[in-house]
Design a protein around this motif. Sequence first.
Motif, PDB file in Angstrom:
ATOM      1  N   GLY A  60       7.488  11.513   4.143  1.00 22.74           N
ATOM      2  CA  GLY A  60       8.328  11.646   5.326  1.00 22.74           C
ATOM      3  C   GLY A  60       9.268  10.456   5.467  1.00 22.74           C
ATOM      4  O   GLY A  60       9.465   9.667   4.545  1.00 22.74           O
ATOM      5  N   LEU A  61       9.855  10.324   6.658  1.00 22.80           N
ATOM      6  CA  LEU A  61      10.786   9.241   6.953  1.00 22.80           C
ATOM      7  C   LEU A  61      10.004   8.040   7.466  1.00 22.80           C
ATOM      8  O   LEU A  61       9.244   8.147   8.427  1.00 22.80           O
ATOM      9  CB  LEU A  61      11.813   9.704   7.996  1.00 22.80           C
ATOM     10  N   ASN A  62      10.201   6.888   6.840  1.00 29.67           N
ATOM     11  CA  ASN A  62       9.459   5.685   7.202  1.00 29.67           C
ATOM     12  C   ASN A  62      10.431   4.517   7.388  1.00 29.67           C
ATOM     13  O   ASN A  62      11.480   4.441   6.728  1.00 29.67           O
ATOM     14  CB  ASN A  62       8.439   5.330   6.114  1.00 29.67           C
ATOM     15  N   PHE A  63      10.040   3.603   8.305  1.00 29.17           N
ATOM     16  CA  PHE A  63      10.859   2.435   8.600  1.00 29.17           C
ATOM     17  C   PHE A  63      10.139   1.180   8.131  1.00 29.17           C
ATOM     18  O   PHE A  63       8.909   1.075   8.202  1.00 29.17           O
ATOM     19  CB  PHE A  63      11.132   2.344  10.109  1.00 29.17           C
ATOM     20  N   MET A  64      10.915   0.232   7.650  1.00 24.29           N
ATOM     21  CA  MET A  64      10.376  -1.024   7.156  1.00 24.29           C
ATOM     22  C   MET A  64      11.339  -2.150   7.487  1.00 24.29           C
ATOM     23  O   MET A  64      12.489  -1.909   7.891  1.00 24.29           O
ATOM     24  CB  MET A  64      10.139  -0.936   5.642  1.00 24.29           C
ATOM     25  N   LEU A  65      10.873  -3.370   7.333  1.00 23.35           N
ATOM     26  CA  LEU A  65      11.710  -4.523   7.649  1.00 23.35           C
ATOM     27  C   LEU A  65      12.848  -4.630   6.642  1.00 23.35           C
ATOM     28  O   LEU A  65      12.639  -4.471   5.442  1.00 23.35           O
ATOM     29  CB  LEU A  65      10.864  -5.795   7.636  1.00 23.35           C
ATOM     30  N   PRO A  66      14.076  -4.883   7.124  1.00 22.40           N
ATOM     31  CA  PRO A  66      15.238  -4.877   6.227  1.00 22.40           C
ATOM     32  C   PRO A  66      15.403  -6.191   5.467  1.00 22.40           C
ATOM     33  O   PRO A  66      14.592  -7.107   5.584  1.00 22.40           O
ATOM     34  CB  PRO A  66      16.398  -4.631   7.194  1.00 22.40           C
ATOM     35  N   PHE A  67      16.489  -6.235   4.716  1.00 23.73           N
ATOM     36  CA  PHE A  67      16.946  -7.417   3.990  1.00 23.73           C
ATOM     37  C   PHE A  67      15.917  -7.937   2.988  1.00 23.73           C
ATOM     38  O   PHE A  67      15.776  -9.139   2.793  1.00 23.73           O
ATOM     39  CB  PHE A  67      17.334  -8.531   4.971  1.00 23.73           C
ATOM     40  N   GLY A  68      15.171  -6.998   2.383  1.00 24.00           N
ATOM     41  CA  GLY A  68      14.235  -7.393   1.333  1.00 24.00           C
ATOM     42  C   GLY A  68      12.953  -8.007   1.816  1.00 24.00           C
ATOM     43  O   GLY A  68      12.140  -8.451   0.986  1.00 24.00           O
ATOM     44  N   ILE A  69      12.758  -8.076   3.126  1.00 26.18           N
ATOM     45  CA  ILE A  69      11.497  -8.619   3.632  1.00 26.18           C
ATOM     46  C   ILE A  69      10.336  -7.713   3.210  1.00 26.18           C
ATOM     47  O   ILE A  69       9.256  -8.190   2.839  1.00 26.18           O
ATOM     48  CB  ILE A  69      11.551  -8.767   5.160  1.00 26.18           C
ATOM     49  N   GLU A  70      10.565  -6.407   3.268  1.00 24.96           N
ATOM     50  CA  GLU A  70       9.563  -5.436   2.797  1.00 24.96           C
ATOM     51  C   GLU A  70      10.188  -4.564   1.717  1.00 24.96           C
ATOM     52  O   GLU A  70      11.349  -4.154   1.837  1.00 24.96           O
ATOM     53  CB  GLU A  70       9.060  -4.562   3.958  1.00 24.96           C
ATOM     54  N   ARG A  71       9.400  -4.297   0.703  1.00 24.84           N
ATOM     55  CA  ARG A  71       9.825  -3.422  -0.380  1.00 24.84           C
ATOM     56  C   ARG A  71       8.816  -2.278  -0.521  1.00 24.84           C
ATOM     57  O   ARG A  71       7.642  -2.430  -0.175  1.00 24.84           O
ATOM     58  CB  ARG A  71       9.923  -4.186  -1.702  1.00 24.84           C
ATOM     59  N   MET A  72       9.306  -1.153  -1.018  1.00 23.57           N
ATOM     60  CA  MET A  72       8.445   0.031  -1.135  1.00 23.57           C
ATOM     61  C   MET A  72       8.443   0.536  -2.576  1.00 23.57           C
ATOM     62  O   MET A  72       9.484   0.639  -3.215  1.00 23.57           O
ATOM     63  CB  MET A  72       8.921   1.158  -0.204  1.00 23.57           C
TER      64      MET A  72
END
Length: 325
Positions: A60-72
């Motif tokens: 599904g649609l997921n949100f994460m911290l931007p600017f490379g702080i979090e990677r998936m």
Amino acid sequence: MEDRNYQININPDWIRKYLSKILIGVVLLIGLFSSIRTVGPEEEGVVIQLGEYNRTVQPGLNFMLPFGIERMYKIPVQRQLKQEFGFRTTRAGRESEYTKSGYGDESMMLTGDLNLTDVEWVVQYRITDSYKFLFKVRNAEKTLRDMSESVMRKVVGDRTVNEVLTVGRQEVASSVEVRLQEMCDEYENGIRIDQVVLQDVNPPEPVKPSFNAVNQAQQERETLINQAEAEYNRVIPRARGEAEETIQLAEAFALNRVNRAKGEAERFNSLYSEYVKAPEVTKQRIYLETMESILPKIGNKIIVDEKGNNVLPLLNIDKVKTPQQ
């Protein structure tokens, strides 16, 4: 014509104001696009925060911290994957195309009787634990490839070339599947082996004609043996049945003769007992019964007295038969 010079006065404050707004908008857009990730229906998303595992997200649609702080990392946990050994699929479809060029080192193996054989196989697997797949083993897919090749060489090395080429192919695949799963469990790489398929097993190209001739001779031998066994199964049981039938007929005949003999002996003994009681009456009865059974069997009959003087009328016993007779 008059030359006119126009001068445009631009306020630096105005430029700085709008440029800063544009930069802020661009940064916000970049942050927005970098914080939204879509996970497919057959996948799991493993989120890494500053190089450390943080969480696992579902499709599904997921949100994460931007600017490379979090990677998936997207892991296809619901998809069956495969690895090919000794060949590669160049085009998949209804008529798939394969190539063996450059992959001979993977497929060329030494058997237990010191013969070379060319083994092509496929390992079908699934990723059951995305965390273990990413963090327990470095480069889990390459590790699985190395393990598969090692296990296949060990299993093939424990068998003769004839077993690998003919009757032992399914056993080889089953043994590789079991041992490979045991190694995956030991390494904790989060992989489950679904199936190991021997795609093709052949002798090396230089000796292939000789191997084919030997295999053809063995197949002809097996055919002749099967034909002989079929003939044996057709003839021998029939002969045994006939022999058993003959024995049973002989036993029945012997039993019949014995019973008849015993019956005649009993009849004679009973007749003798009656004869002892009344000899003349018994003799007369036996005489009449004997004549009754003899006379219908002879032709014309002429009855005379003891001296042959008086001739009785002709008795047509053969023609005169009453319903009672």
